[in-house]
Design a protein around this motif. Structure first.
Motif, PDB file in Angstrom:
ATOM      1  N   ALA A  32       0.894  -1.144  -0.131  1.00  0.00           N
ATOM      2  CA  ALA A  32       0.076  -0.015   0.140  1.00  0.00           C
ATOM      3  C   ALA A  32       0.843   1.360  -0.017  1.00  0.00           C
ATOM      4  CB  ALA A  32      -1.009  -0.040   1.201  1.00  0.00           C
ATOM      5  N   GLY A  33       1.870   1.222   0.877  1.00  0.00           N
ATOM      6  CA  GLY A  33       2.740   2.411   0.998  1.00  0.00           C
ATOM      7  C   GLY A  33       3.505   2.867  -0.524  1.00  0.00           C
ATOM      8  N   ASN A  34       3.349   2.005  -1.404  1.00  0.00           N
ATOM      9  CA  ASN A  34       4.229   2.077  -2.821  1.00  0.00           C
ATOM     10  C   ASN A  34       3.378   2.599  -3.737  1.00  0.00           C
ATOM     11  OD1 ASN A  34       6.538   1.515  -1.599  1.00  0.00           O
ATOM     12  ND2 ASN A  34       6.551  -0.757  -1.915  1.00  0.00           N
ATOM     13  N   GLY A  35       1.795   2.303  -3.492  1.00  0.00           N
ATOM     14  CA  GLY A  35       1.125   2.703  -4.618  1.00  0.00           C
ATOM     15  C   GLY A  35       1.127   4.037  -4.959  1.00  0.00           C
ATOM     16  N   VAL A  36       1.167   4.335  -6.270  1.00  0.00           N
ATOM     17  CA  VAL A  36       1.126   5.854  -6.537  1.00  0.00           C
ATOM     18  C   VAL A  36      -0.070   6.126  -7.137  1.00  0.00           C
ATOM     19  CG1 VAL A  36       2.222   7.495  -7.926  1.00  0.00           C
ATOM     20  CG2 VAL A  36       3.544   5.935  -7.049  1.00  0.00           C
ATOM     21  N   THR A  37      -0.962   6.973  -6.463  1.00  0.00           N
ATOM     22  CA  THR A  37      -2.308   7.364  -6.826  1.00  0.00           C
ATOM     23  C   THR A  37      -2.289   8.853  -7.573  1.00  0.00           C
ATOM     24  OG1 THR A  37      -2.891   8.517  -4.988  1.00  0.00           O
ATOM     25  CG2 THR A  37      -3.203   6.087  -4.875  1.00  0.00           C
ATOM     26  N   SER A  38      -3.450   8.978  -8.413  1.00  0.00           N
ATOM     27  CA  SER A  38      -3.871  10.040  -9.235  1.00  0.00           C
ATOM     28  C   SER A  38      -5.012  10.654  -8.772  1.00  0.00           C
ATOM     29  CB  SER A  38      -3.796   9.839 -10.880  1.00  0.00           C
ATOM     30  OG  SER A  38      -4.396  10.834 -11.446  1.00  0.00           O
ATOM     31  N   PRO A 268     -12.086   5.897 -24.129  1.00  0.00           N
ATOM     32  CA  PRO A 268     -11.936   5.671 -25.559  1.00  0.00           C
ATOM     33  C   PRO A 268     -10.997   6.666 -26.244  1.00  0.00           C
ATOM     34  CG  PRO A 268     -14.195   6.802 -25.137  1.00  0.00           C
ATOM     35  CD  PRO A 268     -13.647   6.158 -23.664  1.00  0.00           C
ATOM     36  N   GLY A 269     -10.139   5.990 -27.033  1.00  0.00           N
ATOM     37  CA  GLY A 269      -9.219   6.764 -27.800  1.00  0.00           C
ATOM     38  C   GLY A 269      -7.845   6.925 -27.262  1.00  0.00           C
ATOM     39  N   ARG A 270      -7.784   6.851 -25.876  1.00  0.00           N
ATOM     40  CA  ARG A 270      -6.523   7.230 -25.166  1.00  0.00           C
ATOM     41  C   ARG A 270      -5.451   6.123 -25.458  1.00  0.00           C
ATOM     42  NH1 ARG A 270      -6.921  10.319 -20.492  1.00  0.00           N
ATOM     43  NH2 ARG A 270      -8.699  11.983 -20.914  1.00  0.00           N
ATOM     44  N   ASN A 271      -4.271   6.871 -25.439  1.00  0.00           N
ATOM     45  CA  ASN A 271      -2.877   5.956 -25.569  1.00  0.00           C
ATOM     46  C   ASN A 271      -2.422   5.901 -24.234  1.00  0.00           C
ATOM     47  OD1 ASN A 271      -0.292   5.196 -26.337  1.00  0.00           O
ATOM     48  ND2 ASN A 271       0.000   6.474 -27.802  1.00  0.00           N
ATOM     49  N   TYR A 272      -2.255   4.512 -23.855  1.00  0.00           N
ATOM     50  CA  TYR A 272      -1.522   4.290 -22.487  1.00  0.00           C
ATOM     51  C   TYR A 272      -0.214   4.173 -22.219  1.00  0.00           C
ATOM     52  CZ  TYR A 272      -6.253   4.571 -20.997  1.00  0.00           C
ATOM     53  OH  TYR A 272      -7.569   5.202 -20.602  1.00  0.00           O
ATOM     54  N   GLY A 273       0.565   4.694 -23.716  1.00  0.00           N
ATOM     55  CA  GLY A 273       1.883   4.858 -23.341  1.00  0.00           C
ATOM     56  C   GLY A 273       3.016   3.701 -23.913  1.00  0.00           C
ATOM     57  N   GLY A 279       4.519   3.069 -16.616  1.00  0.00           N
ATOM     58  CA  GLY A 279       4.016   3.711 -15.387  1.00  0.00           C
ATOM     59  C   GLY A 279       3.911   5.201 -15.741  1.00  0.00           C
ATOM     60  N   ARG A 280       3.775   5.859 -14.499  1.00  0.00           N
ATOM     61  CA  ARG A 280       3.434   7.397 -14.849  1.00  0.00           C
ATOM     62  C   ARG A 280       4.725   8.314 -15.516  1.00  0.00           C
ATOM     63  NH1 ARG A 280       1.102   9.934  -9.632  1.00  0.00           N
ATOM     64  NH2 ARG A 280       0.309  11.461 -11.100  1.00  0.00           N
ATOM     65  N   ALA A 281       4.462   9.098 -16.236  1.00  0.00           N
ATOM     66  CA  ALA A 281       5.249   9.590 -17.022  1.00  0.00           C
ATOM     67  C   ALA A 281       5.249  11.172 -17.165  1.00  0.00           C
ATOM     68  CB  ALA A 281       5.382   9.059 -18.518  1.00  0.00           C
ATOM     69  N   GLY A 282       3.758  11.588 -16.883  1.00  0.00           N
ATOM     70  CA  GLY A 282       3.408  13.014 -17.368  1.00  0.00           C
ATOM     71  C   GLY A 282       3.883  13.480 -18.474  1.00  0.00           C
ATOM     72  N   ARG A 283       3.731  12.605 -19.587  1.00  0.00           N
ATOM     73  CA  ARG A 283       4.000  12.965 -21.118  1.00  0.00           C
ATOM     74  C   ARG A 283       2.761  13.370 -21.824  1.00  0.00           C
ATOM     75  NH1 ARG A 283       8.627   9.858 -24.134  1.00  0.00           N
ATOM     76  NH2 ARG A 283      10.053   9.629 -22.410  1.00  0.00           N
ATOM     77  N   SER A 284       2.523  14.601 -22.567  1.00  0.00           N
ATOM     78  CA  SER A 284       1.533  14.907 -23.235  1.00  0.00           C
ATOM     79  C   SER A 284       1.130  13.766 -24.347  1.00  0.00           C
ATOM     80  CB  SER A 284       1.977  16.524 -23.983  1.00  0.00           C
ATOM     81  OG  SER A 284       0.915  16.646 -24.791  1.00  0.00           O
ATOM     82  N   GLY A 285      -0.192  13.752 -24.279  1.00  0.00           N
ATOM     83  CA  GLY A 285      -0.724  12.538 -25.518  1.00  0.00           C
ATOM     84  C   GLY A 285      -0.762  11.144 -24.995  1.00  0.00           C
ATOM     85  N   LEU A 286      -0.224  11.173 -23.729  1.00  0.00           N
ATOM     86  CA  LEU A 286      -0.124   9.623 -23.095  1.00  0.00           C
ATOM     87  C   LEU A 286      -0.957   9.756 -21.617  1.00  0.00           C
ATOM     88  CD1 LEU A 286       3.562   8.807 -23.725  1.00  0.00           C
ATOM     89  CD2 LEU A 286       1.367   8.316 -25.094  1.00  0.00           C
ATOM     90  N   THR A 287      -1.750   8.796 -21.345  1.00  0.00           N
ATOM     91  CA  THR A 287      -2.508   8.604 -20.214  1.00  0.00           C
ATOM     92  C   THR A 287      -1.693   7.863 -18.986  1.00  0.00           C
ATOM     93  OG1 THR A 287      -4.280   8.706 -21.548  1.00  0.00           O
ATOM     94  CG2 THR A 287      -4.743   7.948 -19.375  1.00  0.00           C
TER      95      THR A 287
END
Length: 383
Positions: A32-38, A268-273, A279-287
């Motif tokens: 639980a302590g390692n989960g990164v949430t949004s 729908p239509g999202r690009n998951y990278g 994992g999390r990257a914060g890049r434009s156009g990627l979810t």
């Protein structure tokens, strides 16, 4: 309450209709302590869509005991419920379809023709038509000689027709075969596919690999798909769990490679990278994922939504993860059943309000081969 320890062997029924006789990926996880949430997701307090339901929209728990529904199974992979509360379970390596019911011996309905088990491939997902009372349709995904495919058959509770292919040409390999099937609240069939060990497929919208697909019961692209083909979302490495909240929001679990496993909110239509990012990257156009885990703690497979949370099975992590759904996203993940049942392959919310969970502890040639289980666990007893 500890689960029943009695062993149930699989009984085979030898009745025929057409050609069908009737009757584990290596893992990757997080604490639980390692989960990164949004905080970017808004959702209602609970998921799942079935009766009976409680006042907050979740399925009411009509059975509060923990039990072993079936044992003596060989690598169970997928599970789907029939209207009478019994379930169909796929056995990946034996290519068999099994009928299970709490309190009764499991029954082998038959071996699905054309299945060629190999590594993580074999007989994989199963889904029951939302109009089953009328059309009696059951859908399966499996690895064949040249591809992964989705087939449809008719099952009247006693006999099944010969499977008919509705979608072929999904890339196959020894691993990353996807394979999860589920009907969404819109009535269309969703199919998860892996990149089949060629990561470039995930970024090619004309390739069926590395995607979540949305199709009709005849295998065609469903109306309203974002690109006019079967693709719903892209940029996936290997999605093996999909489920919906009562407000229609869709979630998916996904295997990472060396760093992060993921739980994603699917739109729908999202690009998951994948393979650009993991994992999390914060890049434009990627979810970015809602939650990420180190691969040593998850290897996520099937998921369910119940009692205000996503419940995610973990193979390498040998756990059931509870990820609370909050008004502005997700809460802190909680690791449950750690090591109690070993590797967990799938979780589905049953009509009785319990989570029906598949173990995945045996492998071809393993001395324990053929001793996996179907467990039924009230989610309220775990939270």
């Amino acid at each position: 309450m500890p689960p029943s320890r009695r062993r149930r062997s699989v009984t085979t029924v030898v009745a025929t209709a057409g050609a069908l006789a009737l009757a584990a990926c290596s893992g990757e996880t997080s604490r639980a302590g390692n989960g990164v949430t949004s905080p970017s997701m808004s959702t209602s307090s609970d998921p799942t869509s079935s009766s009976p339901t409680s006042s907050n929209g979740s399925r009411a728990t009509t059975n509060t005991r923990r039990s072993t529904v079936a044992s003596g199974l060989d690598v169970p992979w997928g599970i789907a419920f029939l209207p009478d509360g019994s379930a169909l379970v796929t056995l990946r390596d034996q290519a068999r379809l099994v009928h299970v019911r709490d309190g009764a011996e499991p029954v082998t309905l038959g071996t699905i023709p054309g299945v060629q088990p190999d590594g993580e491939g074999g007989l994989l997902g199963v889904a029951v038509s939302p109009d089953y009372a009328r059309d009696r349709r059951v859908f399966l995904s499996y690895t064949a000689a040249e591809d992964n495919r989705v087939v449809r058959l008719a099952f009247d509770g006693t006999r099944a027709s010969r499977p008919e292919a509705i979608l072929t040409g999904i890339p196959k390999a020894g691993n990353h075969n996807g394979g999860r099937l589920a009907f969404g609240p819109d009535g269309y069939l969703y199919v998860t596919t892996g990149d089949a060990s060629d990561s470039a497929r995930a970024q090619d919208r004309d390739n069926l690999g590395g995607k979540i697909l949305r199709i009709t019961q005849d295998g065609a692209a469903a109306p309203g798909n974002p690109f006019g083909n079967r693709v719903w979302t892209w940029g996936h490495r290997n999605v093996q769990g999909i489920a919906w909240a009562p407000d229609g929001r869709m979630y998916a679990s996904e295997f990472g490679q060396n760093t992060w496993d993921e739980l994603n909110l699917i739109e729908p239509g999202r690009n998951y990278g994948w393979p650009t990012v993991e994992g999390r990257a914060g890049r434009s156009g990627l979810t970015d994922p809602l939650v990420q885990w180190p691969t040593s703690e998850a290897s996520p497979s099937g998921i369910a939504v119940a009692d205000g949370a996503v419940w995610m099975t973990a193979l390498r992590g040998e756990s059931l993860w509870r990820i609370p759904l909050t008004s502005n996203g997700v809460g802190t993940p909680q690791r449950l059943l750690e090591g109690e049942y070993g590797r967990l392959r799938d979780a589905v919310l049953g009509p009785d309000g319990r989570l029906w969970v598949l173990t995945s502890n045996t492998f071809r040639g393993d001395p324990r081969e053929g001793d996996d289980k179907v467990l039924a666990i009230p989610p309220g007893a775990l939270a």
